[in-house]
Motif scaffolding. Structure first.
Motif, PDB file in Angstrom:
ATOM      1  N   SER A 212       0.813  -1.214   0.000  1.00 20.85           N
ATOM      2  CA  SER A 212       0.000   0.000   0.000  1.00 20.85           C
ATOM      3  C   SER A 212       0.846   1.264   0.000  1.00 20.85           C
ATOM      4  CB  SER A 212      -0.933   0.015   1.211  1.00 20.85           C
ATOM      5  OG  SER A 212      -0.189  -0.089   2.416  1.00 20.85           O
ATOM      6  N   ASP A 213       2.129   1.149   0.485  1.00 18.72           N
ATOM      7  CA  ASP A 213       3.012   2.318   0.517  1.00 18.72           C
ATOM      8  C   ASP A 213       3.423   2.766  -0.875  1.00 18.72           C
ATOM      9  OD1 ASP A 213       2.938   2.230   3.290  1.00 18.72           O
ATOM     10  OD2 ASP A 213       4.697   0.929   3.424  1.00 18.72           O
ATOM     11  N   PHE A 214       3.281   1.868  -1.855  1.00 12.94           N
ATOM     12  CA  PHE A 214       3.734   2.176  -3.207  1.00 12.94           C
ATOM     13  C   PHE A 214       2.564   2.465  -4.156  1.00 12.94           C
ATOM     14  CE2 PHE A 214       6.888  -0.413  -1.133  1.00 12.94           C
ATOM     15  CZ  PHE A 214       8.085   0.222  -1.446  1.00 12.94           C
ATOM     16  N   ILE A 215       1.360   2.533  -3.616  1.00 12.74           N
ATOM     17  CA  ILE A 215       0.182   2.792  -4.440  1.00 12.74           C
ATOM     18  C   ILE A 215      -0.301   4.208  -4.190  1.00 12.74           C
ATOM     19  CG2 ILE A 215      -2.211   2.120  -4.895  1.00 12.74           C
ATOM     20  CD1 ILE A 215      -1.490  -0.697  -4.121  1.00 12.74           C
ATOM     21  N   GLY A 216      -0.515   4.951  -5.225  1.00 10.15           N
ATOM     22  CA  GLY A 216      -0.972   6.323  -5.078  1.00 10.15           C
ATOM     23  C   GLY A 216      -2.379   6.408  -4.518  1.00 10.15           C
ATOM     24  N   VAL A 217      -2.673   7.543  -3.902  1.00  8.77           N
ATOM     25  CA  VAL A 217      -4.007   7.774  -3.349  1.00  8.77           C
ATOM     26  C   VAL A 217      -4.533   9.094  -3.906  1.00  8.77           C
ATOM     27  CG1 VAL A 217      -3.580   6.486  -1.224  1.00  8.77           C
ATOM     28  CG2 VAL A 217      -3.052   8.922  -1.311  1.00  8.77           C
ATOM     29  N   GLU A 218      -5.839   9.260  -3.830  1.00 10.62           N
ATOM     30  CA  GLU A 218      -6.441  10.502  -4.289  1.00 10.62           C
ATOM     31  C   GLU A 218      -6.035  11.643  -3.360  1.00 10.62           C
ATOM     32  OE1 GLU A 218     -10.581  10.316  -4.848  1.00 10.62           O
ATOM     33  OE2 GLU A 218     -10.511   8.643  -6.274  1.00 10.62           O
ATOM     34  N   ASP A 219      -5.724  12.785  -3.933  1.00  3.26           N
ATOM     35  CA  ASP A 219      -5.352  13.964  -3.156  1.00  3.26           C
ATOM     36  C   ASP A 219      -6.551  14.903  -3.105  1.00  3.26           C
ATOM     37  OD1 ASP A 219      -4.304  16.217  -2.033  1.00  3.26           O
ATOM     38  OD2 ASP A 219      -2.477  16.239  -3.248  1.00  3.26           O
ATOM     39  N   PRO A 220      -7.198  15.048  -1.950  1.00  7.62           N
ATOM     40  CA  PRO A 220      -8.378  15.926  -1.847  1.00  7.62           C
ATOM     41  C   PRO A 220      -8.046  17.367  -2.229  1.00  7.62           C
ATOM     42  CG  PRO A 220      -8.193  14.517   0.094  1.00  7.62           C
ATOM     43  CD  PRO A 220      -6.922  14.361  -0.678  1.00  7.62           C
ATOM     44  N   ALA A 221      -6.843  17.812  -1.912  1.00  4.14           N
ATOM     45  CA  ALA A 221      -6.473  19.189  -2.227  1.00  4.14           C
ATOM     46  C   ALA A 221      -6.421  19.406  -3.736  1.00  4.14           C
ATOM     47  CB  ALA A 221      -5.118  19.522  -1.596  1.00  4.14           C
ATOM     48  N   LEU A 222      -5.919  18.391  -4.449  1.00  4.90           N
ATOM     49  CA  LEU A 222      -5.846  18.504  -5.900  1.00  4.90           C
ATOM     50  C   LEU A 222      -7.246  18.528  -6.508  1.00  4.90           C
ATOM     51  CD1 LEU A 222      -4.144  18.561  -8.468  1.00  4.90           C
ATOM     52  CD2 LEU A 222      -4.114  16.059  -8.426  1.00  4.90           C
ATOM     53  N   LEU A 224      -9.918  19.595  -5.013  1.00  2.00           N
ATOM     54  CA  LEU A 224     -10.503  20.888  -4.669  1.00  2.00           C
ATOM     55  C   LEU A 224      -9.993  21.976  -5.600  1.00  2.00           C
ATOM     56  CD1 LEU A 224     -12.369  22.263  -2.597  1.00  2.00           C
ATOM     57  CD2 LEU A 224     -10.349  22.707  -1.189  1.00  2.00           C
ATOM     58  N   PHE A 225      -8.692  21.909  -5.933  1.00  2.00           N
ATOM     59  CA  PHE A 225      -8.117  22.883  -6.862  1.00  2.00           C
ATOM     60  C   PHE A 225      -8.802  22.809  -8.224  1.00  2.00           C
ATOM     61  CE2 PHE A 225      -5.136  23.640 -10.359  1.00  2.00           C
ATOM     62  CZ  PHE A 225      -4.790  24.971 -10.129  1.00  2.00           C
ATOM     63  N   GLU A 226      -9.044  21.584  -8.701  1.00  2.23           N
ATOM     64  CA  GLU A 226      -9.709  21.411  -9.992  1.00  2.23           C
ATOM     65  C   GLU A 226     -11.123  21.986  -9.954  1.00  2.23           C
ATOM     66  OE1 GLU A 226      -9.452  17.242 -10.642  1.00  2.23           O
ATOM     67  OE2 GLU A 226      -7.409  17.311 -11.436  1.00  2.23           O
ATOM     68  N   ASP A 227     -11.803  21.790  -8.811  1.00  2.00           N
ATOM     69  CA  ASP A 227     -13.166  22.328  -8.681  1.00  2.00           C
ATOM     70  C   ASP A 227     -13.145  23.859  -8.717  1.00  2.00           C
ATOM     71  OD1 ASP A 227     -14.253  19.816  -8.540  1.00  2.00           O
ATOM     72  OD2 ASP A 227     -14.365  19.767  -6.351  1.00  2.00           O
ATOM     73  N   PHE A 228     -12.184  24.461  -7.990  1.00  2.00           N
ATOM     74  CA  PHE A 228     -12.078  25.920  -7.990  1.00  2.00           C
ATOM     75  C   PHE A 228     -11.749  26.446  -9.378  1.00  2.00           C
ATOM     76  CE2 PHE A 228     -11.005  26.006  -3.219  1.00  2.00           C
ATOM     77  CZ  PHE A 228     -12.310  26.363  -2.897  1.00  2.00           C
TER      78      PHE A 228
END
Length: 290
Positions: A212-222, A224-228
């Motif tokens: 799991s340490d080598f699998i990417g996760v969704e970034d909420p900040a990213l 949110l930036f796309e939504d803005f």
């Protein structure tokens, strides 16, 4: 005192009839599952002979069919026992095997003079094997690819022994009478048979490192930036009062009544303006995402 021995298994039709109930010419079994396998074989002939002349859907037909199922559950338990080592819940295996037993009962022809046990066991075992084939994969894979995986494993083993090395895709395709694309597809599908835990350790040097340490996760900040980024031009298209209302509601966190007092309009009017402009923004966001 003299001991009274009660035999609960078979009650004759005559006895049952005196109690005000009847199932035609068949004996009434109080506990069909407790009938010994040897007795079940003899009684099954009686029930199958009677079913052969009964009309489907009648009370007597249903009684005969249901009793045959209950009476021959020992066959299911016997067949299920062969798969005990698979680690699945035995209750699930028995339920699946019962489906095979029911199919065997519905398809059995007494006139062929074949023992029902010999006829039923392959149906029961086949249903259980089908259950494992369809549910043992970590991800859903079409049945044709599940079957191709088995053939691929056999062909790979045979060619490896014959050639002394791992066979090529072309060699496997020739042996299996498949195209090279189909062999590759079967190989890819094989990856779905087993899964690895995300907590599994990676490498031998650092046991603390997990997959799991080598699998990417969704970034909420990213996100949110796309939504803005999508929302900004839509806000510019609104008039000053609409932007002011949105600012007071969602930045200043004022109530609709407070906004109405601030702008000199009714709370109902504020509610309508908010709903209309939020719907406009929502539609713009969805169109932008598409």
């Amino acid at each position: 005192m003299r001991e009274v021995v009660r035999v609960p298994t078979v009650v004759t039709t005559e006895t049952k009839a005196r109690a005000g109930s009847s199932v035609g010419e068949l004996p009434v079994l109080e506990a069909p599952r407790k009938v010994a396998p040897k007795d079940a074989r003899e009684l099954s002939r009686t029930f199958f002979n009677r079913m052969a002349v009964l009309e489907e859907g009648t009370h007597e037909y249903q009684y005969a069919r249901n009793t045959l199922i209950e009476m021959n559950m020992s066959l299911v338990r016997y067949a299920a026992g062969r798969f005990r080592a698979r680690g699945d819940e035995m209750e699930d295996i028995v339920q699946v095997g019962t489906i095979g037993l029911i199919k065997a009962i519905d398809r059995f022809d007494i006139s062929r003079e074949v023992e029902f046990t010999s006829f039923a066991v392959p149906y029961i075992v086949g249903e259980i094997k089908r259950f494992f084939r369809d549910t043992s994969w970590a991800v859903h894979v079409p049945r044709r690819l599940q079957e191709a995986r088995v053939e691929l494993a056999k062909a790979t083993e045979e060619l490896s022994s014959r050639l002394g090395r791992s066979p090529s895709v072309a060699e496997l395709a020739a042996l299996m009478n498949l195209s090279e694309d189909e062999v590759i597809e079967a190989r890819v599908a094989s990856n779905g048979y087993n899964s690895t835990s995300l907590d599994a350790a990676i490498g031998s040097d650092d046991e603390d490192a997990a997959l799991s340490d080598f699998i990417g996760v969704e970034d909420p900040a990213l996100e949110l930036f796309e939504d803005f980024h999508t929302l900004a031009p839509l806000l510019v298209e609104l008039d000053d009062r609409a932007r002011r209302i949105l600012h007071l509601r969602f930045v200043e966190e004022m109530t609709q009544s407070e906004i109405g007092a601030e702008l000199g309009i009714s709370q109902m009017h504020v509610s309508r303006l908010l709903s209309r402009n939020l719907e406009k923004l929502r539609k713009g966001m969805l169109d932008g995402a598409g």
